[in-house]
Design a protein around this motif. Structure first.
Motif, short mmCIF file in Angstrom:
data_model
loop_
_atom_site.label_atom_id
_atom_site.label_comp_id
_atom_site.label_asym_id
_atom_site.label_seq_id
_atom_site.Cartn_x
_atom_site.Cartn_y
_atom_site.Cartn_z
N LEU A 114 -4.97 17.02 -16.00
CA LEU A 114 -6.10 18.28 -15.37
C LEU A 114 -6.27 19.15 -16.70
O LEU A 114 -7.24 19.33 -17.07
N THR A 115 -5.22 19.50 -17.34
CA THR A 115 -5.16 20.48 -18.39
C THR A 115 -3.85 20.43 -18.93
O THR A 115 -2.80 20.23 -18.49
N VAL A 116 -3.80 20.83 -20.36
CA VAL A 116 -2.63 20.92 -20.95
C VAL A 116 -2.40 22.22 -21.80
O VAL A 116 -3.50 22.81 -22.45
N ALA A 117 -1.34 23.32 -21.48
CA ALA A 117 -1.12 24.42 -22.03
C ALA A 117 -0.21 24.26 -23.15
O ALA A 117 0.91 23.66 -23.00
N ALA A 118 -0.32 25.11 -24.13
CA ALA A 118 0.68 25.38 -25.25
C ALA A 118 0.97 26.78 -25.50
O ALA A 118 0.55 27.28 -26.36
N PRO A 119 1.73 27.59 -24.34
CA PRO A 119 1.86 29.04 -24.75
C PRO A 119 2.52 29.19 -26.18
O PRO A 119 3.57 28.37 -26.49
N ALA A 120 2.10 30.12 -27.03
CA ALA A 120 2.72 30.47 -28.23
C ALA A 120 4.19 30.97 -28.08
O ALA A 120 4.76 30.88 -29.19
N ASP A 121 4.52 31.38 -27.06
CA ASP A 121 5.91 31.96 -26.92
C ASP A 121 7.05 30.68 -26.47
O ASP A 121 7.89 31.15 -26.38
N TRP A 122 6.46 29.63 -26.15
CA TRP A 122 7.32 28.45 -25.73
C TRP A 122 7.85 27.83 -26.99
O TRP A 122 7.53 26.76 -27.34
N ARG A 123 8.78 28.37 -27.83
CA ARG A 123 9.45 27.68 -29.05
C ARG A 123 10.90 28.11 -28.88
O ARG A 123 11.50 28.95 -28.40
N ALA A 124 11.67 27.04 -29.34
CA ALA A 124 12.93 27.05 -29.46
C ALA A 124 13.47 25.96 -30.47
O ALA A 124 13.34 24.93 -30.38
N ASN A 125 14.56 26.66 -31.42
CA ASN A 125 15.25 25.64 -32.29
C ASN A 125 14.15 24.81 -33.03
O ASN A 125 14.35 23.93 -33.34
N GLY A 126 12.98 25.19 -33.40
CA GLY A 126 12.14 24.48 -34.18
C GLY A 126 11.23 23.58 -33.11
O GLY A 126 10.22 23.11 -33.64
N THR A 127 11.51 23.47 -32.01
CA THR A 127 10.67 22.72 -31.06
C THR A 127 9.49 23.67 -30.44
O THR A 127 9.60 24.78 -30.30
N ALA A 128 8.60 22.87 -29.98
CA ALA A 128 7.52 23.49 -29.24
C ALA A 128 7.41 22.86 -27.81
O ALA A 128 7.87 21.82 -27.75
N LEU A 129 6.90 23.47 -26.67
CA LEU A 129 7.04 22.91 -25.41
C LEU A 129 5.44 23.12 -25.07
O LEU A 129 4.71 24.20 -25.16
N LEU A 130 5.07 22.00 -24.35
CA LEU A 130 3.88 22.06 -23.92
C LEU A 130 3.71 21.45 -22.22
O LEU A 130 4.85 20.93 -21.69
N ALA A 131 3.09 22.20 -21.52
CA ALA A 131 3.07 21.88 -20.14
C ALA A 131 1.72 20.99 -19.87
O ALA A 131 0.43 21.33 -19.97
N VAL A 132 1.72 19.96 -19.09
CA VAL A 132 0.87 18.93 -18.95
C VAL A 132 0.74 18.98 -17.42
O VAL A 132 1.64 18.60 -16.63
N LEU A 133 -0.47 19.29 -16.92
CA LEU A 133 -0.81 19.20 -15.56
C LEU A 133 -1.57 17.94 -15.13
O LEU A 133 -2.73 18.13 -15.39
N PRO A 134 -1.03 17.38 -14.21
CA PRO A 134 -1.91 15.94 -13.95
C PRO A 134 -2.60 16.40 -12.69
O PRO A 134 -2.39 17.37 -11.75
N GLU A 135 -3.48 15.43 -12.52
CA GLU A 135 -4.46 15.55 -11.36
C GLU A 135 -3.66 14.96 -9.96
O GLU A 135 -3.78 15.53 -8.87
N ALA A 136 -2.92 14.13 -10.14
CA ALA A 136 -2.26 13.28 -9.06
C ALA A 136 -0.69 13.51 -9.07
O ALA A 136 -0.17 13.92 -10.33
N GLU A 137 -0.19 13.66 -7.89
CA GLU A 137 1.37 14.07 -7.92
C GLU A 137 2.14 12.75 -8.59
O GLU A 137 1.53 11.65 -8.44
N SER A 138 3.20 13.10 -8.73
CA SER A 138 4.15 11.94 -9.58
C SER A 138 4.46 10.88 -8.74
O SER A 138 4.70 9.78 -9.14
N GLY A 139 4.56 11.14 -7.45
CA GLY A 139 4.80 10.07 -6.57
C GLY A 139 3.65 9.10 -6.11
O GLY A 139 4.05 8.26 -5.27
N THR A 140 2.50 9.31 -6.48
CA THR A 140 1.52 8.54 -6.47
C THR A 140 1.40 7.48 -7.35
O THR A 140 1.80 7.64 -8.57
N GLU A 141 0.80 6.22 -7.25
CA GLU A 141 0.45 5.32 -8.14
C GLU A 141 -0.40 5.84 -9.37
O GLU A 141 0.02 5.59 -10.48
N ALA A 142 -1.49 6.67 -9.25
CA ALA A 142 -2.27 7.37 -9.96
C ALA A 142 -1.24 8.19 -10.84
O ALA A 142 -1.52 8.46 -12.17
#
Length: 724
Positions: free
Chosen positions: A448-476
């Motif tokens: 659905l969308t991917v977010a990369a907030p500027a304050d999600w950083r730690a020990n040189g890494t960066a964190l992204l949030a990936v929002l899918p359209e279908a729940e992980s319990g489904t085949e899709a």
């Protein structure tokens, strides 16, 4: 077994005192064991699990627990585009982040219209709280809503939902404790036993079972000092130990009553019963233990602990039935068997026994039709198992009441896909541009969308949030996770419940066919000696595997497709079954089903040795065990019904899977398919060539020439075994 029984009866006082001492210690252990059990579902070495651990270590929130989703509804005439509204919506999320040390993601943070409904009046945000361990973690939906409401824009509303929140909603109830479940199962067992025995003797198997449960808890308490044991083991030990110990006690007590009805008194009746039924108890206990091998060798610690704990059940139950029960029968059994029955009525050949013999003759008469009909039914159910999908239950299957459900309805009504309930976290290594990576992942099908907030950083890494359209319990949803994993930059880790679930399935079920073959071969070798036959054990193993497959297929139909979950439990189709349940159902049901197989076939073998007739073996074998197997299955089924009263959907699915399997096995398989199959095989059932008999140190059953008439009118095969 005769010498062992004689030894036990020579030391009656010592046996009673020893069991009394360990039972008292077991009662003490049962009251304190909960603090020594772990709620962790650790899966060390699996990529998804390690990613979740890294995420929690670096960022303190997220992991394998799905986050909460806060749905904010604006008052009529207001939209997110109104002046100052974006800042106003940011305030409640900031309050949650500060009060709960949570990580939040929302429209004010990203400016992403994927977080806003088409009319602009509803928006949602993700609230990542600290991960909880195991079942029964704190439900934070109420606290989150309470924190957000004072900071909302005037007239706005907030509802909080999430997969964990839905499963722990008020509609699910509080459930019952282990103690209450044991009491419910015990009362049901007592009613069945009173019907079976018609005397005070009915309390004896129940007493043996209670002692077995207490001693199993003592052994489990000791096991916690050696390895981590998961909290779910206490439910398994309490209820299955109750059922298994009663099953074994029923077998021995029933045989003891037969020996007394034939004129044997005192210790002699007990020793004769132990010589036959006692051997069947040992074989049955071994079969249950063999089924649990699958759990003990799995590369997942909490499942191994279930295997270790489950193995205590047959071990303790067999010891109690072969030592304490003979002493009780020899000393007080005759006095407790009131009202006294006549010799004729005590034998299974009378009343219920005669009815089961008549049933056996009916099955023999229509053996080919019965064999075809039951085989078609079980194969059809077994084929449904091929449609099995593994994963977390979908939101649509969870309780449909309570604040969390109201939040889910608001989310759906606003047009948001429910896949936002199960987002993925992508941990980027140093040197990877978060913005560019987010744009690339946003093009993955199903995202659905991917977010990369500027304050999600730690020990040189960066964190992204990936929002899918279908729940992980489904085949899709699972396809989306797989595609994201393929697309991420080298060195990146994909965290979240869905990624961990996929790795779990690969690790546990990838080598399962080889493990299944090993268990089947070992079981076959054990039963060859017990039944003194090469073909009868093969039939037993194959039918047992078919029975288990049918039970799993029924579980798929009832829960995954929802053909029984809604009318029975008021829950919609899950779309997938929790990953650990099928392997647990297999491990326990394989052994428990083999129990009934051993009870029936061992008695058929004994009757064939006595009469030399396959027909007599079937009719007398059913006559002497039909009521026993039915009663034992009913007792175990009642214990599983009490377990199904637990509020967690996972426990309900596990309990119903075992319950359906037990009923199928005791009715369709043991009362129809097994006798029909044995009748069709004729003397082939009993064939044991000299070379095999020499290896096993048992008498052989020699071959007969073609054309030798079978006792039921069929002609024996070329190398078929003879009448004795």
């Amino acid at each position: 077994m005769t010498r062992f029984a004689t030894f036990v009866l020579r030391h009656k006082l010592l046996v009673v005192l020893a069991w009394l001492a360990v039972a008292v210690a077991g009662g003490f252990a049962a009251t304190r064991i909960e603090d020594r059990l772990t709620p962790d579902f650790a899966q060390p070495g699996l990529a998804g699990f390690e990613a979740n651990q890294t995420l929690q270590r670096l960022y303190g929130t997220g992991g394998d627990d799905p986050p909460l989703v806060a749905v904010i509804g604006l008052p009529p005439g207001k939209t997110v585009d109104d002046p100052g509204m974006r800042e106003a919506i940011a305030r409640p999320f900031a309050a949650v982040a500060e009060r709960l040390q949570a990580r939040t993601l929302s429209y004010p943070d990203t400016g992403d219209r994927a977080f806003v409904s088409a009319d602009g009046r509803t928006t949602f945000g993700i609230v990542y709280t600290s991960p909880t361990s195991g079942f029964g973690g704190d439900d934070l939906t109420g606290p989150v809503a309470q924190i957000m409401r004072p900071a909302l824009p005037p007239g706005a509303t907030v509802q909080v939902t999430g997969l964990e929140a839905l499963s722990e909603s008020e509609a699910a109830g509080e459930g019952v404790s282990v103690f209450v479940e044991v009491v419910v199962g015990g009362v049901g067992a007592l009613v069945v036993l009173l019907v079976v025995f018609g005397s005070v003797l009915a309390v004896v198997p129940l007493v043996i079972a209670v002692i077995s449960v207490l001693v199993s808890f003592l052994a489990l308490y000791g096991l916690t000092g050696v390895t981590d044991v998961h909290m779910i083991v206490q439910y398994v030990v309490a209820l299955l130990a109750l059922g298994v110990a009663i099953d074994y006690s029923l077998l021995l007590v029933t045989r003891w009553r037969e020996e007394r009805a034939r004129g044997h008194k005192g210790d002699a009746a007990v020793i004769r019963a132990m010589a036959t039924a006692g051997r069947s108890v040992v074989v049955s206990g071994g079969a249950v233990g063999l089924g649990l091998i699958a759990m003990m060798v799995l590369p997942v610690p909490y499942l191994r602990s279930v295997g270790y704990g489950g193995a205590l059940i047959p071990l303790v139950s067999v010891l109690a039935v072969l030592t304490l029960l003979p002493v009780v029968l020899a000393t007080a059994g005759a006095r407790m068997d009131r009202p006294r029955r006549t010799a004729a009525s005590a034998l299974p050949g009378a009343s219920g026994g005669r009815r089961w013999q008549a049933w056996g003759r009916l099955v023999i008469r229509f053996r080919r039709s019965v064999l075809a009909g039951t085989a078609v039914l079980l194969v059809a159910l077994g084929c449904a198992a091929f449609g099995l999908r593994l994963g977390e239950p979908q939101s649509s299957s969870l309780p449909k009441a309570g604040p969390a459900y109201e939040g889910l309805v608001s989310l759906r009504d606003a047009g948001f896909p429910t896949g936002v309930l199960t987002p993925m976290d992508v941990i980027l290594p140093p040197g990877v541009d978060p913005e560019a990576e987010a744009a690339r992942l946003a093009r993955v099908p199903g995202v659905l969308t991917v977010a990369a907030p500027a304050d999600w950083r730690a020990n040189g890494t960066a964190l992204l949030a990936v929002l899918p359209e279908a729940e992980s319990g489904t085949e899709a949803g699972r396809r989306t996770i797989t595609e994201v994993r393929r697309t991420v930059a080298p060195g990146a880790q994909v965290a979240g419940e869905g990624a961990q679930s996929i790795d779990f399935v690969d690790a546990v079920y990838g080598s399962f066919p080889a493990m299944l073959a090993l268990i089947a071969v070992v079981t076959y070798l054990v039963l060859v000696r017990a039944f003194r036959s090469l073909l009868l054990p093969l039939k037993a193993v194959l039918l047992n595997l078919l029975s288990v497959a049918a039970a799993i297929g029924a579980m798929v139909l009832v829960w995954q497709y929802g053909y029984g979950s809604d009318p029975i439990f008021g829950l919609a189709a899950t779309g997938a079954l929790p990953e650990f349940i099928p392997v647990m159902v297999f491990a326990f049901l394989y052994g428990l089903s083999m129990d009934y197989e051993v009870f029936l076939l061992a008695r058929m073998r004994e009757e064939y040795d006595r009469t030399g007739s396959t027909t007599a073996a079937i009719t007398y074998g059913l006559g002497r065990t039909g009521r026993l197997v039915t009663s034992a299955a009913l007792i175990l089924f009642l214990a599983l019904v009490s377990l199904a009263a637990a509020p967690e959907p996972e426990v309900k699915i596990f309990a119903t899977g075992l319950g359906v399997g037990i009923l199928l096995d005791a009715t369709v398989v043991r009362a129809l398919l097994v006798p029909a199959f044995v009748s069709v095989m004729g003397r082939w059932n009993w064939w044991l060539p000299t070379w095999a008999a020499r290896l096993l140190r048992v008498p052989p059953t020699a071959a007969v020439p073609y054309g030798r008439a079978e006792d039921d009118g069929e002609r024996a095969p070329i190398a078929g075994p003879p009448a004795r």
